[in-house]
Scaffold this active site. Structure first.
Site, mmCIF file in Angstrom:
data_model
loop_
_atom_site.group_PDB
_atom_site.id
_atom_site.type_symbol
_atom_site.label_atom_id
_atom_site.label_comp_id
_atom_site.label_asym_id
_atom_site.label_seq_id
_atom_site.Cartn_x
_atom_site.Cartn_y
_atom_site.Cartn_z
ATOM 1 N N ARG A 216 20.476 3.059 49.161
ATOM 2 C CA ARG A 216 21.069 3.322 47.853
ATOM 3 C C ARG A 216 20.129 3.971 46.863
ATOM 4 O O ARG A 216 20.497 4.927 46.175
ATOM 5 C CB ARG A 216 21.584 2.011 47.220
ATOM 6 C CG ARG A 216 22.911 1.563 47.720
ATOM 7 C CD ARG A 216 22.982 0.044 47.671
ATOM 8 N NE ARG A 216 22.081 -0.483 48.670
ATOM 9 C CZ ARG A 216 22.454 -0.804 49.904
ATOM 10 N NH1 ARG A 216 23.698 -0.721 50.242
ATOM 11 N NH2 ARG A 216 21.586 -1.238 50.785
ATOM 12 N N THR A 217 18.928 3.437 46.743
ATOM 13 C CA THR A 217 18.058 3.915 45.668
ATOM 14 C C THR A 217 17.752 5.396 45.842
ATOM 15 O O THR A 217 17.878 6.195 44.914
ATOM 16 C CB THR A 217 16.767 3.074 45.598
ATOM 17 O OG1 THR A 217 17.140 1.708 45.495
ATOM 18 C CG2 THR A 217 15.921 3.455 44.402
ATOM 19 N N LYS B 83 -2.074 11.689 58.242
ATOM 20 C CA LYS B 83 -3.410 12.262 58.497
ATOM 21 C C LYS B 83 -4.481 11.587 57.646
ATOM 22 O O LYS B 83 -5.630 12.004 57.642
ATOM 23 C CB LYS B 83 -3.401 13.767 58.173
ATOM 24 C CG LYS B 83 -2.385 14.576 58.936
ATOM 25 C CD LYS B 83 -2.463 16.045 58.496
ATOM 26 C CE LYS B 83 -1.311 16.862 59.032
ATOM 27 N NZ LYS B 83 -1.201 18.156 58.326
ATOM 28 N N ARG C 262 8.870 5.124 45.939
ATOM 29 C CA ARG C 262 8.973 3.752 46.466
ATOM 30 C C ARG C 262 7.801 3.526 47.389
ATOM 31 O O ARG C 262 7.509 4.357 48.259
ATOM 32 C CB ARG C 262 10.285 3.544 47.214
ATOM 33 C CG ARG C 262 10.288 2.219 47.976
ATOM 34 C CD ARG C 262 11.633 1.830 48.495
ATOM 35 N NE ARG C 262 12.519 1.447 47.399
ATOM 36 C CZ ARG C 262 13.704 0.872 47.597
ATOM 37 N NH1 ARG C 262 14.143 0.646 48.819
ATOM 38 N NH2 ARG C 262 14.456 0.548 46.569
ATOM 39 N N HIS D 272 11.141 -3.297 40.073
ATOM 40 C CA HIS D 272 12.135 -2.280 40.440
ATOM 41 C C HIS D 272 12.938 -1.999 39.169
ATOM 42 O O HIS D 272 14.081 -2.405 39.035
ATOM 43 C CB HIS D 272 13.023 -2.846 41.553
ATOM 44 C CG HIS D 272 13.869 -1.842 42.279
ATOM 45 N ND1 HIS D 272 14.115 -0.576 41.801
ATOM 46 C CD2 HIS D 272 14.550 -1.936 43.444
ATOM 47 C CE1 HIS D 272 14.911 0.059 42.665
ATOM 48 N NE2 HIS D 272 15.182 -0.752 43.667
HETATM 49 C C1 NCD Z 1 16.283 -3.849 46.796
HETATM 50 C C2 NCD Z 1 14.839 -3.413 46.961
HETATM 51 O O1 NCD Z 1 14.542 -2.463 47.667
HETATM 52 O O2 NCD Z 1 14.029 -4.059 46.305
HETATM 53 N N1 NCD Z 1 17.169 -2.891 47.242
HETATM 54 C C3 NCD Z 1 17.580 -1.927 46.354
HETATM 55 O O3 NCD Z 1 16.825 -1.104 45.904
HETATM 56 N N2 NCD Z 1 18.853 -1.971 45.971
HETATM 57 C C4 NCD Z 1 16.562 -5.220 47.271
HETATM 58 C C5 NCD Z 1 16.245 -5.605 48.695
HETATM 59 O O4 NCD Z 1 15.701 -4.835 49.472
HETATM 60 O O5 NCD Z 1 16.572 -6.752 49.030
#
Ligand code: NCD
Length: 309
Positions: free
Chosen positions: A58-59, A87, A108, A136
């Protein structure tokens, strides 16, 4: 008070934002609802780079979709193994390369502090799309947007965060953000997965916080039930995970004691903490929450790139 200037700003920690600024982002997100269906050329010629060193559905897709909806373009990777990181390139060098191709970077990374480090090196805004188990912030903004949209307000609510409050980064950002509102916070987790101390210390200075392990006890009172996945990948020891696996299960039986207008949120992905039978219950809102992520990320891109003021 800080001025409401978003152009060029990093979104690394939700703690960098005031209540006024968050409310402003939520208002701009609302104005993006129409553009999410119609599309716009607001960010034509702009490029978003999504650098994802950890799994995501999703993100990453919602950041990319948000950019495309506003007429911009998206580049990036979802698998660090195919990049020069393999590398031996370090994050600072990766950022100093990518900033030459992109106007904004969504990052991320599995390590706490990664987004902060990236922001120190980057000339373009860094949007923290998850830094280790730390924070997050864009997820917290879409969570707030969902609460506001579904309940009509945030102030005055009783909100429970349930599950992995130690390794879950979404609940850290959300707790910080909620502490700017007049709410009661219930933190429900196994003993070994209690909310991080630094988050509790900051939050309980501003709002009342109740910590507990039993979900049944708080269910009748809460207006918002925010359920999270136990973050298996962050446990240093598989035996520790085995002890807490499956601790909470939200099912129709549990919901019998809930307020009829309670809403259930989850950042997703879910494993087994919400049964599939709950998906059609009137309280379920976690798929609407996904949709809200699109408009909130459209707003954030437009704001940091200075397309809306
Ligand atoms: C979350 C994350 O990556 O922190 N997912 C997200 O971005 N919606 C929650 C998770 O992984 O449980």
């Amino acid at each position: 008070m800080r001025s409401l200037e978003f152009k060029g700003r990093d979104i690394v920690s939700i703690e960098d934002f005031s209540r006024e600024e968050i409310n402003y982002i939520l208002n701009i997100s609302k104005s993006m609802e129409q553009l999410a269906s119609q599309g716009s050329n607001m960010l034509k010629g702009k490029i978003l780079a999504t650098l994802f060193f950890e799994p995501s559905t999703r993100t990453r897709l919602s950041f990319e979709a948000a950019m495309l909806k506003l007429g911009g373009a998206a580049i990036g990777f979802a698998e660090a193994e195919v990049t020069s990181v393999r590398k031996g390139e370090n994050l600072a060098d990766t950022i100093r390369a990518v900033e030459n191709y992109a106007d904004v970077i969504a990052l991320r990374h599995p390590l706490d502090g990664a987004a902060k480090l990236a922001a120190e090196f980057s000339k373009v805004p860094i949007l923290n799309a998850g830094s280790g188990s730390e924070e997050h912030p864009t997820q917290a903004l879409m969570d707030l947007y969902t609460i506001q949209k579904e309940k009509g307000r945030i102030d005055g609510l009783k909100i429970a965060l349930v599950g992995d409050l130690r390794y879950g980064r979404t609940v850290h950002s959300l707790a910080y953000a909620l502490s700017l509102y007049n709410i009661e916070l219930y933190l429900i987790s196994p003993e070994s997965l209690k909310m991080r101390k630094e988050v509790i210390h900051s939050v309980e200075k501003k709002i009342s916080v109740f910590e507990g392990t039993n979900l049944e006890d708080v269910i009748p009172q809460v207006d918002v039930l925010y359920v999270t996945r136990i973050q298996k990948e962050r446990f240093p020891d598989a035996a520790e995970y085995a002890k807490v696996k499956g601790t909470y299960k939200v099912d129709l039986k549990l919901l019998k004691n809930a307020k009829t207008d309670m809403i259930i949120l989850h950042p997703l992905p879910r494993v087994d903490e919400i049964s599939a039978e709950v998906d059609s219950a009137p309280q379920a809102r976690y798929f609407q929450q996904v949709r809200n992520g699109l408009v909130v990320r459209m707003a954030l891109l437009a704001l940091v790139l200075g397309a809306v003021k």
